[in-house]
Design a protein around this motif. Structure first.
Motif, PDB file in Angstrom:
ATOM      1  N   GLY A  24      -8.656  13.504 -19.367  1.00 32.43           N
ATOM      2  CA  GLY A  24      -7.627  14.405 -19.721  1.00 32.43           C
ATOM      3  C   GLY A  24      -7.243  15.011 -18.564  1.00 32.43           C
ATOM      4  O   GLY A  24      -7.273  14.718 -17.177  1.00 32.43           O
ATOM      5  N   PRO A  25      -6.307  15.837 -18.677  1.00 32.27           N
ATOM      6  CA  PRO A  25      -6.294  17.186 -17.958  1.00 32.27           C
ATOM      7  C   PRO A  25      -6.997  17.441 -16.279  1.00 32.27           C
ATOM      8  O   PRO A  25      -6.714  17.856 -15.527  1.00 32.27           O
ATOM      9  CB  PRO A  25      -5.169  18.031 -18.193  1.00 32.27           C
ATOM     10  N   LEU A  26      -8.058  17.876 -17.105  1.00 28.14           N
ATOM     11  CA  LEU A  26      -8.938  18.649 -16.606  1.00 28.14           C
ATOM     12  C   LEU A  26      -9.619  17.552 -15.121  1.00 28.14           C
ATOM     13  O   LEU A  26      -9.891  17.756 -14.129  1.00 28.14           O
ATOM     14  CB  LEU A  26     -10.388  18.612 -17.117  1.00 28.14           C
ATOM     15  N   VAL A  27      -9.287  15.858 -15.875  1.00 25.39           N
ATOM     16  CA  VAL A  27      -9.969  15.641 -14.296  1.00 25.39           C
ATOM     17  C   VAL A  27      -8.595  14.975 -13.938  1.00 25.39           C
ATOM     18  O   VAL A  27      -8.738  14.702 -12.488  1.00 25.39           O
ATOM     19  CB  VAL A  27     -10.069  13.530 -15.393  1.00 25.39           C
ATOM     20  N   GLY A  28      -7.661  14.772 -14.250  1.00 25.66           N
ATOM     21  CA  GLY A  28      -6.255  14.354 -13.277  1.00 25.66           C
ATOM     22  C   GLY A  28      -6.541  13.469 -12.638  1.00 25.66           C
ATOM     23  O   GLY A  28      -7.121  12.386 -13.026  1.00 25.66           O
ATOM     24  N   TYR A  29      -5.882  13.684 -11.311  1.00 26.94           N
ATOM     25  CA  TYR A  29      -5.258  12.880 -10.561  1.00 26.94           C
ATOM     26  C   TYR A  29      -6.880  11.959  -9.405  1.00 26.94           C
ATOM     27  O   TYR A  29      -7.013  11.378  -8.884  1.00 26.94           O
ATOM     28  CB  TYR A  29      -4.930  13.086  -9.442  1.00 26.94           C
ATOM     29  N   TRP A  30      -8.127  13.292 -10.044  1.00 24.71           N
ATOM     30  CA  TRP A  30      -9.194  13.040  -9.924  1.00 24.71           C
ATOM     31  C   TRP A  30      -9.364  11.514 -10.415  1.00 24.71           C
ATOM     32  O   TRP A  30     -10.612  10.552  -9.476  1.00 24.71           O
ATOM     33  CB  TRP A  30     -10.354  13.580  -9.928  1.00 24.71           C
ATOM     34  N   ALA A  31      -9.127  10.743 -10.916  1.00 21.95           N
ATOM     35  CA  ALA A  31      -9.700   9.972 -12.084  1.00 21.95           C
ATOM     36  C   ALA A  31      -9.091   9.056 -10.700  1.00 21.95           C
ATOM     37  O   ALA A  31      -9.803   7.468 -10.771  1.00 21.95           O
ATOM     38  CB  ALA A  31      -8.433   9.179 -13.450  1.00 21.95           C
ATOM     39  N   ILE A  32      -8.380   8.822  -9.833  1.00 20.89           N
ATOM     40  CA  ILE A  32      -8.089   7.916  -9.082  1.00 20.89           C
ATOM     41  C   ILE A  32      -7.907   7.915  -7.013  1.00 20.89           C
ATOM     42  O   ILE A  32      -7.763   7.279  -6.475  1.00 20.89           O
ATOM     43  CB  ILE A  32      -5.866   7.370  -8.941  1.00 20.89           C
ATOM     44  N   PRO A  51       0.950  -1.669  -0.093  1.00 21.49           N
ATOM     45  CA  PRO A  51       0.039   0.122   0.292  1.00 21.49           C
ATOM     46  C   PRO A  51       1.156   0.938   0.021  1.00 21.49           C
ATOM     47  O   PRO A  51       1.910   1.673   0.838  1.00 21.49           O
ATOM     48  CB  PRO A  51      -0.857  -0.526   1.585  1.00 21.49           C
ATOM     49  N   LEU A  52       0.970   2.146  -1.066  1.00 23.25           N
ATOM     50  CA  LEU A  52       1.313   3.402  -1.032  1.00 23.25           C
ATOM     51  C   LEU A  52       1.103   4.842  -0.203  1.00 23.25           C
ATOM     52  O   LEU A  52      -0.788   4.819  -0.360  1.00 23.25           O
ATOM     53  CB  LEU A  52       1.565   3.901  -2.589  1.00 23.25           C
ATOM     54  N   LEU A  53       1.484   5.195   0.286  1.00 20.39           N
ATOM     55  CA  LEU A  53       1.823   6.417   1.309  1.00 20.39           C
ATOM     56  C   LEU A  53       0.939   7.827   0.725  1.00 20.39           C
ATOM     57  O   LEU A  53       2.187   8.667   0.711  1.00 20.39           O
ATOM     58  CB  LEU A  53       2.382   5.741   2.622  1.00 20.39           C
ATOM     59  N   VAL A  54       0.447   7.862  -0.408  1.00 20.74           N
ATOM     60  CA  VAL A  54      -0.464   9.348  -0.631  1.00 20.74           C
ATOM     61  C   VAL A  54      -1.921   9.550  -1.029  1.00 20.74           C
ATOM     62  O   VAL A  54      -1.874   8.795  -0.506  1.00 20.74           O
ATOM     63  CB  VAL A  54       0.703   9.181  -2.619  1.00 20.74           C
ATOM     64  N   VAL A  55      -1.076  10.756  -1.133  1.00 18.51           N
ATOM     65  CA  VAL A  55      -3.049  11.655  -0.809  1.00 18.51           C
ATOM     66  C   VAL A  55      -2.668  12.681  -3.098  1.00 18.51           C
ATOM     67  O   VAL A  55      -1.467  12.626  -3.269  1.00 18.51           O
ATOM     68  CB  VAL A  55      -2.827  12.708  -0.110  1.00 18.51           C
ATOM     69  N   THR A  56      -4.083  11.826  -3.455  1.00 21.47           N
ATOM     70  CA  THR A  56      -4.445  12.920  -4.778  1.00 21.47           C
ATOM     71  C   THR A  56      -4.906  13.803  -4.940  1.00 21.47           C
ATOM     72  O   THR A  56      -4.766  13.953  -5.895  1.00 21.47           O
ATOM     73  CB  THR A  56      -4.481  11.720  -5.696  1.00 21.47           C
ATOM     74  N   SER A  57      -5.273  14.310  -4.220  1.00 20.22           N
ATOM     75  CA  SER A  57      -6.249  16.316  -4.128  1.00 20.22           C
ATOM     76  C   SER A  57      -6.668  15.691  -3.011  1.00 20.22           C
ATOM     77  O   SER A  57      -6.214  15.518  -1.899  1.00 20.22           O
ATOM     78  CB  SER A  57      -7.648  15.051  -4.727  1.00 20.22           C
ATOM     79  N   GLY A  58      -7.070  17.421  -3.241  1.00 19.61           N
ATOM     80  CA  GLY A  58      -6.881  18.088  -1.385  1.00 19.61           C
ATOM     81  C   GLY A  58      -8.123  17.922  -0.380  1.00 19.61           C
ATOM     82  O   GLY A  58      -9.079  17.118  -1.212  1.00 19.61           O
ATOM     83  N   ALA A  59      -7.438  17.677   0.624  1.00 18.65           N
ATOM     84  CA  ALA A  59      -8.449  17.115   1.864  1.00 18.65           C
ATOM     85  C   ALA A  59      -8.413  15.590   1.347  1.00 18.65           C
ATOM     86  O   ALA A  59     -10.102  15.453   2.319  1.00 18.65           O
ATOM     87  CB  ALA A  59      -9.912  17.847   1.860  1.00 18.65           C
ATOM     88  N   GLU A  60      -8.242  15.068   0.336  1.00 18.25           N
ATOM     89  CA  GLU A  60      -8.094  13.540   1.233  1.00 18.25           C
ATOM     90  C   GLU A  60      -7.965  12.316   2.164  1.00 18.25           C
ATOM     91  O   GLU A  60      -8.859  11.709   2.353  1.00 18.25           O
ATOM     92  CB  GLU A  60      -7.528  12.777  -0.173  1.00 18.25           C
ATOM     93  N   GLU A  61      -7.596  12.786   2.723  1.00 21.31           N
ATOM     94  CA  GLU A  61      -7.595  12.265   4.210  1.00 21.31           C
ATOM     95  C   GLU A  61      -8.562  12.290   4.973  1.00 21.31           C
ATOM     96  O   GLU A  61      -9.251  11.508   5.470  1.00 21.31           O
ATOM     97  CB  GLU A  61      -6.132  13.402   5.322  1.00 21.31           C
ATOM     98  N   GLU A  62      -9.789  13.540   4.826  1.00 22.32           N
ATOM     99  CA  GLU A  62     -11.042  14.143   5.260  1.00 22.32           C
ATOM    100  C   GLU A  62     -11.991  12.882   4.525  1.00 22.32           C
ATOM    101  O   GLU A  62     -12.298  12.125   5.769  1.00 22.32           O
ATOM    102  CB  GLU A  62     -11.105  15.298   5.174  1.00 22.32           C
TER     103      GLU A  62
END
Length: 492
Positions: free
Chosen positions: A148-156, A36-47
């Motif tokens: 595309g880049p508008l979706v960006g990290y929200w894809a994951i 399991p990787l220790l990452v966040v991919t969008s703002g406030a994802e921890e919440e």
């Protein structure tokens, strides 16, 4: 193929390919089956992650004014879906809770794939039976919308947006496919999908607004009545069965701040990422002048009504913390008009100037993606976060509880096992500044009374939290542990 159609079509294909490569890099940096990787991919994802973990324990919604001052800002379907899926995956493979985010990211990828399928079907409805270059261009347009880049990290990302967006697009697709054959049936099905979108994110009222405007133009009074009854019944039932904490969440937006700088930044970021979509949509502008033909054209009229319905997104994007994800539905409806605009360009045999402008827009996007892929600008991965948190985990894992960490990721259970988990509500600081009362004086009050057994700050950060200095109750135990300063309660 028309020779003048080759350049914009090829440019669109290369831009879509570049977007796919960029997404691939980001996926590779955030998801691993080895560990399991220790990452966040969008703002406030921890919440959002912590809200899902609470839902797995049966209680997603909490009182934000009470310890540990957490929040669950999204609607129930998001938390229930991710909790059920993650619980199933962890049980199926015998995995620990630290694999929760990995499982959740696969569910988000599923939403990304489904969004692409629905967007493709809707675009095909708007521009049916077109020539080869139009079909190729629309395939690239679909890819741009979904990966595309508008979706960006929200894809994951473990985030609500794509699921709410998917249901909104599906509602419009149902209207396109079925309205002319079975009006009330189409309205009923689209209303249920609209309620599903709202059940993921309560701000998603775009489908009923678009559908209502469409039905009003068509003077379909029975359809309007049915849509109103179904939406009111669905909302009343949901709110009636919800807990007091759930109903309070519906009014959480009142604690938000709004700023012109946030709106300007969002508009700039979105504008750069949707340039070819906007150019293509502009090509459809002449079709809006023939009111009678427009009113009879169900797919095109729905696209225009949707664009009008999503216009409030623009001022809403001034909310502090808003980002490009707010614009997903607006850009979808813009792309529907864009698909028809390119079909109109094809009907006119691809005139040189608009064809070159469209090609230039796609070319600019290809270059922009290439720059991010090459590491010149933007972000092509989050591997650095995994390295940082991997180094910091030994620093915080065994600290005495309760622990407060300035970086909310450090408070997640796979970083520090013992709760309570102080992942503060995103609006906590805004609401404190506005004078809202929090249990025992909020974080500052808890620090003042020595509630926390340990406090973790970034190295070099002043020893003060929420307006309360640490000096009276805490002593510095370790400085510079993987970039962290560790304070322990005096006497520990």
């Amino acid at each position: 193929m028309n020779r003048q159609a080759v350049i914009p079509t090829v440019a669109a294909a290369f831009a879509a390919a570049a977007a796919a490569v960029l997404l691939g890099l980001r996926v590779e940096s955030a998801i691993s089956l080895a560990r399991p990787l220790l990452v966040v991919t969008s703002g406030a994802e921890e919440e959002a992650i912590l809200g899902v973990l609470r839902a797995m324990d049966g209680q997603a919604y909490v009182d934000t004014a009470r310890i540990p001052f957490a929040a669950t800002y999204y609607n129930w379907a998001f938390y229930d879906l991710y909790a059920a899926f993650i619980r199933m995956v962890l049980a199926m493979f015998g995995l620990g809770i630290d694999w929760a985010t990995t499982a959740g990211r696969f569910l988000s990828l599923l939403a990304t794939f489904a969004c692409g399928l629905v967007a493709s079907a809707a675009i095909t409805r708007v521009a049916p039976g077109c020539s080869v270059p139009v079909r190729l261009h629309n395939a690239a347009l679909t890819a741009w919308l979904s990966i595309g880049p508008l979706v960006g990290y929200w894809a994951i990302s473990i985030n609500v947006e794509l699921w709410a967006h998917l249901c909104t697009m599906a509602a419009m697709l149902v209207m396109m496919i079925a309205y002319e054959r079975n009006r009330l049936g189409a309205v009923a099905a689209a209303s249920l999908l609209s309620l599903a979108a709202w059940s993921f994110k309560q701000s998603y009222i775009f489908a009923p607004m678009a559908m209502g405007l469409f039905l009003l133009i068509r003077r379909d009074w029975r359809g309007i009545a049915l849509a109103v009854v179904l939406h009111l019944a669905g909302l009343a039932a949901t709110l009636g069965f919800g807990s007091p904490e759930y109903r309070a969440m519906m009014l959480a937006w009142r604690g938000s701040d709004f700023a012109l700088w946030q709106l300007s930044r969002n508009l700039l970021n979105v504008g750069v990422k949707i340039l070819p979509v906007a150019v293509a949509a502009a090509l459809a502008a002449p079709l809006m002048l023939n009111r009678r033909a427009l009113a009879a054209d169900t797919p095109l009229l729905l696209g225009l009504c949707g664009l009008i319905a999503t216009a409030p997104i623009i001022p809403a994007a001034a909310k502090v913390g808003a980002a490009e994800n707010y614009f997903f539905p607006l850009v979808f409806f813009l792309a529907l008009l864009g698909a028809r605009g390119v079909a109109e360009l094809d009907r006119r045999h691809w005139p040189r100037l608009p064809s070159l402008v469209l090609a230039a827009a796609w070319g600019a996007e290809m270059v922009a993606c290439a720059l991010v892929i090459g590491g010149v600008t933007g972000s092509n991965g989050v591997s650095h976060l995994d390295r940082r948190y991997g180094e910091q985990r030994p620093c915080v894992a065994q600290l005495p509880s309760p622990m407060y960490a300035f970086d909310p990721y450090l408070a997640l259970p796979w970083m520090h096992a013992d709760g309570p988990y102080f992942v503060l509500a995103y609006q906590y600081a805004m609401e404190r500044a506005a004078g809202r009362s929090f249990e025992r004086g909020g974080i500052g009050g808890l620090v003042g009374e020595g509630y926390f057994a340990s406090v973790v700050l970034p190295t070099g950060m002043p020893a003060e939290i929420d307006g309360t200095p640490l000096a009276e109750r805490y002593r510095l135990d370790r400085r510079g542990c993987a970039g962290l300063d560790i304070y322990l309660r005096a006497g520990n």
